[in-house]
Design a protein around this motif. Structure first.
Motif, PDB file in Angstrom:
ATOM      1  N   ALA A   1     -19.534  30.427 -44.572  1.00 26.02           N
ATOM      2  CA  ALA A   1     -19.208  31.767 -44.068  1.00 26.02           C
ATOM      3  C   ALA A   1     -17.721  31.830 -43.727  1.00 26.02           C
ATOM      4  O   ALA A   1     -17.156  30.858 -43.218  1.00 26.02           O
ATOM      5  N   LEU A   2     -17.095  32.947 -44.015  1.00 27.81           N
ATOM      6  CA  LEU A   2     -15.664  33.096 -43.797  1.00 27.81           C
ATOM      7  C   LEU A   2     -15.390  33.975 -42.583  1.00 27.81           C
ATOM      8  O   LEU A   2     -15.995  35.040 -42.447  1.00 27.81           O
ATOM      9  N   PRO A   3     -14.469  33.546 -41.708  1.00 31.94           N
ATOM     10  CA  PRO A   3     -14.113  34.390 -40.569  1.00 31.94           C
ATOM     11  C   PRO A   3     -13.514  35.706 -41.031  1.00 31.94           C
ATOM     12  O   PRO A   3     -12.883  35.770 -42.096  1.00 31.94           O
ATOM     13  N   TYR A   4     -13.729  36.750 -40.245  1.00 22.39           N
ATOM     14  CA  TYR A   4     -13.258  38.111 -40.481  1.00 22.39           C
ATOM     15  C   TYR A   4     -14.088  38.814 -41.560  1.00 22.39           C
ATOM     16  O   TYR A   4     -14.403  39.981 -41.411  1.00 22.39           O
ATOM     17  N   ARG A   5     -14.452  38.110 -42.622  1.00 25.95           N
ATOM     18  CA  ARG A   5     -15.284  38.742 -43.650  1.00 25.95           C
ATOM     19  C   ARG A   5     -16.763  38.659 -43.301  1.00 25.95           C
ATOM     20  O   ARG A   5     -17.503  39.644 -43.435  1.00 25.95           O
ATOM     21  N   ASP A   6     -17.215  37.467 -42.849  1.00 25.65           N
ATOM     22  CA  ASP A   6     -18.640  37.242 -42.612  1.00 25.65           C
ATOM     23  C   ASP A   6     -19.007  37.192 -41.129  1.00 25.65           C
ATOM     24  O   ASP A   6     -20.188  37.296 -40.793  1.00 25.65           O
TER      25      ASP A   6
END
Length: 479
Positions: free
Chosen positions: A41-46
């Motif tokens: 999971a990616l910060p800001y996106r997810d």
């Protein structure tokens, strides 16, 4: 002094449940973001992350261990590293002032070692010790004694370190601005190499995430942080001064702490003035950096409505260097042995006081309570990620479980607090969760408006587990 800092940090972790238990909210949000990242999971996106991604990247190698030993043990490994960070910070401030002689070095490293906020900030994963670390690494590369280095490469490398510090927390801008001002008017020789290093050090870890979710990045990292300046429930000046000067750990109550804080602040100002006067009103470049950064950080920490004691850890190295430089000059008239002896006794006395303070610390073990209710790999949601990380229930087999929420409070404030938008975010997360772990239904981390509380009452059953409220979705197993 570094060995003493290491010993104090390890002693702190030896207190009941401080290594494996819950002792903080922020460490769950920060280390949880690294766990999310290594799980795809990616910060800001997810998921929401209200700080730049520097620490998330820094903690990711340790977070990878969670695949082998679980999130609880990997967090413990990360915590064990924190006393080493504290010791390294002590070494770095010593390197920066050692050209001022043994008295200044002993006082600076001693103050850094026993500074209460610095000790507290290294009891688990908090940002300030790493912010200190990279700012000090940058300063070591940039300064050659009391002057700037003449080597362009060192200026660039120092800028890289300061830039990465900014990718951990934006507060690094204060010492960066101090150096930029001091670089003038030598733009090509000093300012451009340093500024290019800062830009590169910040952009490399940050830009990929910002480009993948530009709107979310701006809202979470910029707008949300600016909004906290004028937030409600402002922390008083007395509390802030008590933590910035360390008086809060020296006195039994808030009233006496404020009195001691004022005395200590006056002494710090007097030492700073004495240093400037000693130089005939022309402090060295290094002294200007220290004093300017210390003043800027002090003003910065007085600005936001919110304030936590570990914030003062960013003030610690600059205050320590200011005190060390001042005492080193004043003590020059005394014999070196007397000054060293007095400084050593003072440091040991303050260290003994910190042992007294730390001895009363303890964390909370949730393994036999919350951990016994939630099956492994289930989809759980909490108003503090640390509750789930410390019982190895933070990662679920279900992709996107509970919308990957990692920082509940950050998620709420970045979506406007108790607005309809924030409530909708949490409603969706709760609908996708099978277990809920809540400290309170009114603590502000989650906007549990009556409609959400009614939904929980209809779809979940309450299981009593000590001080926390655990809710199990109807039809799902317990334990």
């Amino acid at each position: 002094m570094a060995a003493l800092a290491l010993a104090l940090g390890l002693y702190q972790l030896s207190r009941p449940n401080m290594l494996f238990g819950v002792s903080e909210y922020d460490d769950g949000a920060y280390f949880g973001s690294a766990i999310r990242l290594v799980n795809g999971a990616l910060p800001y996106r997810d998921f929401v992350l209200v700080q730049p991604p520097g620490f998330t990247l820094l903690a990711s190698p340790v977070a990878l261990l969670s695949h082998l030993m679980g999130t609880d043990a990997s967090l413990a490994v990360a915590r064990i590293l924190m006393p080493m960070v504290a010791a390294l910070n002590v070494v770095l401030v010593g390197v920066l002032v050692r050209h001022r002689g043994p008295v200044a070095t002993l006082v600076t490293t001693g103050v850094m070692t026993v500074f209460p906020a610095e000790i507290h900030a290294t009891h688990t994963l908090l940002l300030e010790p790493f912010l200190d670390l990279f700012c000090l690494v940058g300063a070591v590369r940039i300064f050659d004694g009391d002057r700037f280095t003449s080597r362009t490469r060192s200026l660039v490398m120092g800028g890289l370190a300061f830039g990465f510090a900014g990718s951990i927390k934006g507060w690094a801008l204060i010492p960066v601005l101090a150096i930029i001002v001091l670089c003038l008017p030598q733009v090509r020789r000093r300012l451009m190499p340093f500024a290019s290093g800062v830009a590169l050090g910040f952009a490399l870890p940050t830009l990929p995430f910002a480009l993948l979710a530009p709107a979310s990045f701006y809202r979470e990292v910029v707008s949300t942080q600016l909004g906290r300046i004028a937030g409600s429930g402002r922390v008083g000046v007395g509390t802030r001064l008590g933590d910035l000067t360390g008086s809060s750990s020296l006195t039994p109550n808030a009233g006496s702490s404020l009195g001691v804080a004022i005395v200590l602040l006056a002494a710090l100002i007097a030492l700073t003035i004495a240093t400037v006067v000693w130089r005939g009103g022309h402090p060295t470049t290094f002294e200007s950096f220290v004093f300017g950064s210390m003043l800027g950080i002090g003003v910065l920490l007085m600005a936001p409505a919110e304030f936590y004691d570990h914030y003062a850890a960013f003030f610690a190295p600059f205050a320590a260097m200011a005190v060390g430089c001042g005492v080193g000059l004043v003590a020059a008239r005394a014999t070196r042995r007397v000054a060293m002896a007095v400084a050593a006794v003072g440091v040991l006395a303050l260290a003994a006081n910190q042992v007294r303070v730390v001895s009363g610390l303890h964390g909370t073990d949730l393994t036999s309570t919350v951990g016994a209710v939630i099956p492994a790999h289930s989809c759980a949601l909490s108003d503090s990620a640390a509750y789930l990380i410390t019982i190895n229930r933070f990662v679920s087999d279900r992709p996107g479980c509970a919308d990957n929420i990692t920082d509940p409070y950050g998620t709420t404030i970045s979506n406007g607090g108790r607005t309809a938008a924030a409530v909708a975010v949490w409603q969706h997360a709760i609908e996708n969760a099978d277990y809920l772990v809540l400290y309170s239904i009114r603590n502000g981390r989650i906007p549990l408006v009556p409609a959400l509380r009614a939904e929980i009452a209809d779809d979940f059953s309450s299981v009593k587990t000590g001080s926390l409220m655990v809710f199990v979705r109807n039809g799902f197993p317990i334990g």
